[in-house]
Structures are given as C-alpha cells and as structure tokens.
Design a protein around this motif. Structure first.
Motif, short mmCIF file in Angstrom:
data_model
loop_
_atom_site.label_atom_id
_atom_site.label_comp_id
_atom_site.label_asym_id
_atom_site.label_seq_id
_atom_site.Cartn_x
_atom_site.Cartn_y
_atom_site.Cartn_z
N SER A 181 -56.75 -20.79 -44.76
CA SER A 181 -57.33 -20.05 -43.63
C SER A 181 -56.19 -19.76 -42.66
O SER A 181 -55.60 -20.69 -42.08
CB SER A 181 -58.42 -20.88 -42.95
OG SER A 181 -59.49 -21.10 -43.83
N CYS A 182 -55.88 -18.49 -42.52
CA CYS A 182 -54.67 -18.10 -41.78
C CYS A 182 -55.04 -17.10 -40.68
O CYS A 182 -55.82 -16.17 -40.90
CB CYS A 182 -53.68 -17.47 -42.75
SG CYS A 182 -52.21 -16.81 -41.97
N ASN A 183 -54.50 -17.33 -39.51
CA ASN A 183 -54.60 -16.37 -38.41
C ASN A 183 -53.20 -15.85 -38.10
O ASN A 183 -52.30 -16.65 -37.80
CB ASN A 183 -55.19 -17.02 -37.16
CG ASN A 183 -56.66 -17.38 -37.33
OD1 ASN A 183 -57.47 -16.56 -37.72
ND2 ASN A 183 -57.01 -18.63 -37.06
N PHE A 184 -53.01 -14.54 -38.22
CA PHE A 184 -51.71 -13.98 -37.87
C PHE A 184 -51.91 -12.79 -36.95
O PHE A 184 -53.02 -12.26 -36.79
CB PHE A 184 -50.91 -13.59 -39.12
CG PHE A 184 -51.42 -12.39 -39.85
CD1 PHE A 184 -51.00 -11.11 -39.52
CD2 PHE A 184 -52.33 -12.53 -40.90
CE1 PHE A 184 -51.46 -10.00 -40.21
CE2 PHE A 184 -52.80 -11.43 -41.58
CZ PHE A 184 -52.37 -10.16 -41.25
N SER A 185 -50.82 -12.41 -36.31
CA SER A 185 -50.87 -11.30 -35.35
C SER A 185 -49.77 -10.30 -35.67
O SER A 185 -48.68 -10.67 -36.09
CB SER A 185 -50.67 -11.80 -33.91
OG SER A 185 -51.70 -12.69 -33.54
N THR A 186 -50.10 -9.05 -35.47
CA THR A 186 -49.08 -8.01 -35.47
C THR A 186 -49.22 -7.25 -34.16
O THR A 186 -50.14 -7.51 -33.37
CB THR A 186 -49.22 -7.07 -36.69
OG1 THR A 186 -48.09 -6.19 -36.70
CG2 THR A 186 -50.49 -6.24 -36.63
N TYR A 187 -48.32 -6.34 -33.93
CA TYR A 187 -48.26 -5.69 -32.61
C TYR A 187 -48.05 -4.19 -32.79
O TYR A 187 -47.51 -3.75 -33.79
CB TYR A 187 -47.11 -6.28 -31.78
CG TYR A 187 -47.17 -7.78 -31.67
CD1 TYR A 187 -47.83 -8.39 -30.62
CD2 TYR A 187 -46.57 -8.58 -32.64
CE1 TYR A 187 -47.90 -9.77 -30.53
CE2 TYR A 187 -46.62 -9.96 -32.55
CZ TYR A 187 -47.29 -10.55 -31.50
OH TYR A 187 -47.36 -11.92 -31.42
N ARG A 188 -48.49 -3.45 -31.81
CA ARG A 188 -48.24 -2.01 -31.83
C ARG A 188 -47.87 -1.54 -30.44
O ARG A 188 -48.25 -2.15 -29.43
CB ARG A 188 -49.45 -1.24 -32.37
CG ARG A 188 -50.64 -1.18 -31.43
CD ARG A 188 -51.74 -0.29 -31.99
NE ARG A 188 -52.87 -0.18 -31.06
CZ ARG A 188 -52.93 0.69 -30.06
NH1 ARG A 188 -51.94 1.53 -29.85
NH2 ARG A 188 -53.98 0.74 -29.27
N PHE A 189 -47.14 -0.46 -30.39
CA PHE A 189 -46.70 0.13 -29.14
C PHE A 189 -47.82 0.97 -28.55
O PHE A 189 -48.45 1.77 -29.24
CB PHE A 189 -45.47 1.01 -29.40
CG PHE A 189 -44.84 1.58 -28.17
CD1 PHE A 189 -44.13 0.77 -27.30
CD2 PHE A 189 -44.95 2.93 -27.87
CE1 PHE A 189 -43.53 1.29 -26.17
CE2 PHE A 189 -44.36 3.46 -26.74
CZ PHE A 189 -43.64 2.63 -25.89
N LEU A 190 -48.10 0.79 -27.28
CA LEU A 190 -49.17 1.55 -26.62
C LEU A 190 -48.68 2.95 -26.27
O LEU A 190 -47.57 3.14 -25.76
CB LEU A 190 -49.62 0.85 -25.34
CG LEU A 190 -50.42 -0.45 -25.50
CD1 LEU A 190 -50.77 -1.01 -24.14
CD2 LEU A 190 -51.67 -0.24 -26.34
N GLU A 191 -49.53 3.93 -26.55
CA GLU A 191 -49.23 5.30 -26.13
C GLU A 191 -49.37 5.40 -24.61
O GLU A 191 -49.96 4.53 -23.96
CB GLU A 191 -50.19 6.28 -26.81
CG GLU A 191 -50.18 6.22 -28.33
CD GLU A 191 -48.89 6.74 -28.93
OE1 GLU A 191 -48.14 7.43 -28.18
OE2 GLU A 191 -48.62 6.47 -30.11
#
Length: 203
Positions: A181-191
């Motif tokens: 059971s894995c929780n990971f995060s990624t990110y994105r640049f806001l417009e």
C-alpha cells in the motif's frame, strides 16, 4: 597732428648715446615688454586652451570608465538572466503541465505492470494547490515480489519528473508475495490563471 616715425638707425643711435645704465634699463624694459606681449598674446591663450583640453580629456576618461563599468554590469546581468531562464526551464521539466499528468500516471502504472506487479488500486486524489505548483497525491496498491517492487521504485525515480513516495506499507500474503500500500505524490506547474491572487491589503 602728424605722427613722427623714427627710423631704426636713429633709435639705435639715440640708444648708443645714452649712458650704460640707461642702455641697460632700456634693454630690460624692451625684454619685459616683449615677454609681456608674448605672455598675453601667445602663452596665456595657449595655456588656457591646454587646461581646457586637459579638463575635457579627464571628463571623457571618466565618462568612458563609467560606460565600460555599465557595459560590464549589463553583460553580467544578461548572463545571469540567461542562466536563470535555463534553470527555470530545467525546473519546469521536473514539473509537468496539467495535460501531461494523465500520461505520467499511466506511465507509473505501466512500469508496475512491466515489472510483474499486480495493480489492485490506482487512485489519484484531489490536488493540493500551492503558490506556483500543485501537489497530486496518488494511492497505489500493488502485489508482487520484493525484487519486483525494488525495480519498480528504481524506474519511477528515473522518470525525469518529481515523484515522491510519501508512505509505504508492506504485508506478506499466504503465497509469500507482498501486498504494497503506497502513497506517492507528483507535482505540476500551475498556469497563470490557476494561481491564487493575493488579497488586497485592508486599509
């Protein structure tokens, strides 16, 4: 009244008739008169002109030094701006735009399948907005062997995007496989339009 002009010979004759002391005095006065004429009509104007030229040269040297300094600073600033733009572009590569997120998450899922991991749950959670970026948490449940899990984590760390594993729980199953059971995060640049505008200060 008529002007009287004495010839040079007559003047010399008159001077020769004078006593020695008077002749010396006349010679001294003549030299002083010539020196004064030279000073006022030749030396002094030239001296003033030389001083003006020296002042102009000093002013131009100062101006040139200032311009060279500004030019060097301008070139340095241009290099810093170029470097900052390159660093910003490199950071943007780590923060995908919104349209790239589905493909990125699909890639993570495919890597798990390629390593033989069984995907039980793949659930993107609501985004968390920050000033310039958004955090995208994802819940991921997998089943597989320990070495398969290691290869999976190694490959997603090399994707060229920021993917951070926040938590992981391992549970051994009856067939000796692991349920992860894995929780990971990624990110994105806001417009631009997505960013929060600062609230106006209260008066």
């Amino acid at each position: 009244m008529k002007k009287v002009f004495l010839p040079i010979e007559a003047i010399e004759a008159k001077i020769d008739d004078l006593p020695v002391v008077q002749r010396v005095l006349v010679l001294a006065l003549t030299v002083l008169a010539l020196a004064a004429a030279f000073y006022y009509f030749k030396y002094d104007p030239q001296s003033k002109r030389i001083r003006q030229l020296r002042t102009s040269i000093q002013n131009e040297e100062t101006r040139l030094a200032t311009l060279k300094k500004y030019a060097a600073e301008s070139e340095k600033l241009a290099q810093e701006v170029e470097k900052a733009q390159e660093e910003f572009a490199a950071m943007l590569k780590l923060l995908p735009h919104q349209r790239e997120i589905p493909a990125l998450l699909e890639t993570v899922s495919q890597i798990g399948a390629q390593e033989g991991l069984e995907n039980l749950l793949f659930q993107p959670l609501p985004e968390i907005l920050h000033e310039f970026h958004a955090t995208i948490p994802v819940r991921l449940d997998l089943v597989g062997r320990y070495h398969q899990l290691g290869l999976f984590l190694d490959k997603i760390s090399r994707l060229g995007r920021i993917i951070q594993v926040d938590s992981m729980a391992l549970k051994r199953r009856s067939d000796s496989s692991l349920q992860v059971s894995c929780n990971f995060s990624t990110y994105r640049f806001l417009e631009e339009h997505e960013r929060k505008k600062p609230e106006p200060k209260k008066k």
